[in-house]
Design an enzyme around this catalytic site. Structure first.
Site, short mmCIF file in Angstrom:
data_model
loop_
_atom_site.label_atom_id
_atom_site.label_comp_id
_atom_site.label_asym_id
_atom_site.label_seq_id
_atom_site.Cartn_x
_atom_site.Cartn_y
_atom_site.Cartn_z
N ASP A 21 12.24 104.29 -76.77
CA ASP A 21 12.81 104.45 -78.11
C ASP A 21 13.09 103.05 -78.65
O ASP A 21 13.54 102.17 -77.90
CB ASP A 21 14.12 105.26 -78.00
CG ASP A 21 14.63 105.70 -79.36
OD1 ASP A 21 14.85 104.83 -80.23
OD2 ASP A 21 14.79 106.91 -79.56
N LYS A 64 11.22 97.24 -93.65
CA LYS A 64 9.91 96.63 -93.43
C LYS A 64 9.96 95.12 -93.66
O LYS A 64 9.38 94.33 -92.91
CB LYS A 64 8.83 97.27 -94.33
CG LYS A 64 8.63 98.76 -94.13
CD LYS A 64 8.41 99.17 -92.69
CE LYS A 64 7.06 98.82 -92.14
NZ LYS A 64 6.92 99.32 -90.72
N VAL A 83 -0.92 99.81 -98.17
CA VAL A 83 -0.30 100.49 -99.32
C VAL A 83 -0.12 101.96 -98.91
O VAL A 83 -0.03 102.26 -97.73
CB VAL A 83 -1.18 100.29 -100.59
CG1 VAL A 83 -1.23 98.82 -100.98
CG2 VAL A 83 -2.59 100.85 -100.38
P1 NAP Z 1 4.78 108.64 -89.02
O1 NAP Z 1 3.66 109.58 -88.79
O2 NAP Z 1 6.08 109.16 -89.49
O3 NAP Z 1 4.99 107.78 -87.70
C1 NAP Z 1 6.17 107.06 -87.46
C2 NAP Z 1 6.24 106.84 -85.97
O4 NAP Z 1 7.38 106.02 -85.67
C3 NAP Z 1 6.43 108.15 -85.18
O5 NAP Z 1 5.64 108.07 -84.03
C4 NAP Z 1 7.91 108.11 -84.81
O6 NAP Z 1 8.23 108.80 -83.62
C5 NAP Z 1 8.09 106.62 -84.59
N1 NAP Z 1 9.50 106.27 -84.60
C6 NAP Z 1 10.38 106.35 -85.61
N2 NAP Z 1 11.60 105.97 -85.18
C7 NAP Z 1 11.46 105.64 -83.86
C8 NAP Z 1 12.36 105.19 -82.84
N3 NAP Z 1 13.66 104.99 -83.07
N4 NAP Z 1 11.86 104.96 -81.60
C9 NAP Z 1 10.55 105.17 -81.33
N5 NAP Z 1 9.66 105.59 -82.23
C10 NAP Z 1 10.12 105.83 -83.48
O7 NAP Z 1 4.36 107.56 -90.10
P2 NAP Z 1 3.07 106.63 -90.23
O8 NAP Z 1 2.63 106.73 -91.62
O9 NAP Z 1 2.10 106.86 -89.15
O10 NAP Z 1 3.77 105.19 -90.07
C11 NAP Z 1 3.45 104.31 -89.03
C12 NAP Z 1 3.74 102.89 -89.48
O11 NAP Z 1 3.02 102.58 -90.65
C13 NAP Z 1 5.21 102.61 -89.80
O12 NAP Z 1 5.52 101.31 -89.32
C14 NAP Z 1 5.23 102.62 -91.33
O13 NAP Z 1 6.27 101.83 -91.85
C15 NAP Z 1 3.86 102.01 -91.62
N6 NAP Z 1 3.33 102.31 -92.95
C16 NAP Z 1 3.09 103.62 -93.33
C17 NAP Z 1 2.58 103.87 -94.60
C18 NAP Z 1 2.28 105.30 -95.09
O14 NAP Z 1 2.06 105.50 -96.28
N7 NAP Z 1 2.24 106.28 -94.22
C19 NAP Z 1 2.31 102.80 -95.47
C20 NAP Z 1 2.57 101.50 -95.05
C21 NAP Z 1 3.07 101.27 -93.78
P3 NAP Z 1 8.71 110.35 -83.67
O15 NAP Z 1 7.47 111.15 -83.80
O16 NAP Z 1 9.42 110.51 -82.38
O17 NAP Z 1 9.63 110.47 -84.85
#
Ligand code: NAP
Length: 344
Positions: free
Chosen positions: A64, A162, A188
């Protein structure tokens, strides 16, 4: 066939899942973290349904971001780390530290453990939120040289998480990184094939439009990138010599009008997209609704503003070739429709 090992943090997430699929496809051995190992079978099943190859080359460790436990096991023997996990929660939050601390302190935990284990390079998933938010309606082409101000207009707790996490990562590298290298990814709004029934990030917008939960479109533009291209860019940045020490903005191309997203869906899905609205909501209505509604408030801040974003560096340095935004929109919708009909 490579025998290099890559740690991908947060294997239950959307972007991490696509990274894992592509890494396995390319012959890497992959380890991933989940907060609890009780999720291993569920994540394996989701990846298998998405066409995972060589699932025997994938292993799981519990860790975590808010706790030191597990991280040294997670990075042990890894050549590279894709640090993707971070809380994704938009809008107002009572206690911002619930988002900021796992993002910033968690990134530092991962970097420290990776350095101590002799990892060669970490690729950190930051976000366009760390680049092009909070500047007001400036006439400016956003590039990797830009940083969002911490308290600018429209910067929420997620945006701050971020900015702070990425800044802390670069500061760590300057002072304590040793010979390890870092590259950061700045996607994005990420759309494209959902892997599980959990709808991540910007796929929410497609879900809202498809389900007819929006009465029409505010006059706002959305920057889009396909999740498959985001995963591909992470892997390119992991091995490309020129990527060390660099940030990369990941966008499919110019921003897309929200009304155009609806038109893409109607054009592709026909009758299946009958709930997709067709009309634009006048600015005055959005501004009035902003007094009562969070989503309208965020739309009101961006009315009529066409942000300019460059993806030139990722194309030039990584040889990255993103799909058009329309493909991300259609793939997101196809997967959301399929998941809503599936029983598993
Ligand atoms: P997501 O599907 O919600 O994935 C987020 C991940 O982070 C999940 O595996 C979650 O685990 C994990 N997480 C959150 N809090 C945590 C903690 N305390 N300890 C360990 N793991 C934790 O979202 P995603 O879109 O794939 O995002 C992944 C990355 O891309 C993030 O860094 C996000 O900021 C970045 N990003 C996303 C977007 C977008 O539009 N989706 C755009 C730009 C950047 P659980 O499953 O256990 O909650």
């Amino acid at each position: 066939m490579t025998h290099e090992r890559v740690l991908v943090t947060g294997g239950a997430g959307l972007i991490a899942g696509h990274c894992i699929l592509q890494l396995l496809e390319q012959g890497y051995r992959v380890r991933t973290t989940v907060r609890s190992l009780t999720r291993e079978s569920e994540v394996r099943a989701v990846l298998a349904e998405a066409g995972m190859v060589d699932g025997d080359n994938l292993s799981f460790v519990a860790a975590d971001l808010t706790d030191d436990a597990g991280w040294s096991d997670a990075v042990d023997g890894c050549d590279y780390v894709l640090h993707v996990a971070s809380p994704v929660r938009f809008g107002k939050t009572k206690n911002e530290d619930e988002i900021i601390s796992p993002a910033r302190d968690g990134a530092l935990r991962v970097l420290r453990a990776a350095r101590d284990a002799g990892v060669r390079r970490v690729v950190l998933t930051s976000a366009f939120h760390a680049v092009g938010f909070g500047h007001g309606h400036v006439d400016h082409l956003f590039t990797e040289d830009d940083w969002s101000p911490l308290h600018g207009p429209g910067v929420d707790a997620y945006g701050r998480s971020k900015i702070l996490a990425e800044r802390a990562a670069w500061e760590f590298m300057a002072d304590q990184g040793g010979t390890m290298e870092l590259a950061t990814m700045l996607p994005v709004a990420v759309m494209g094939p959902a892997l599980s029934k959990n709808v991540s990030g910007a796929n929410h917008l497609i879900q809202q439009i498809l389900a007819g939960r929006m009465p029409g479109y505010p006059n706002v533009w959305v920057p889009i990138v396909d999740v498959r291209d985001v995963a591909a860019a992470h892997i390119l940045a992991m091995t490309s010599p020129a990527a060390a020490g660099e940030r990369f903005l990941l966008a499919s191309g110019p921003v897309v009008a929200m009304k155009e997203i609806g038109a893409i869906l109607r054009g592709h899905f026909g009758d299946a997209a009958e709930k997709v609205p067709t009309r634009r909501i006048p600015n005055i209505v959005i501004r009035l609704a902003a007094h009562f509604n969070d989503e309208a408030r965020s739309a009101a801040a961006d009315l009529d503003y066409v942000k300019k974003i460059s993806n030139d560096k990722a194309r030039r340095v990584l040889g990255w070739e993103p799909r058009p935004a329309s493909e991300a929109v259609i793939a997101a919708a196809e997967s959301l429709i399929a998941k809503s009909h599936s029983t598993s």
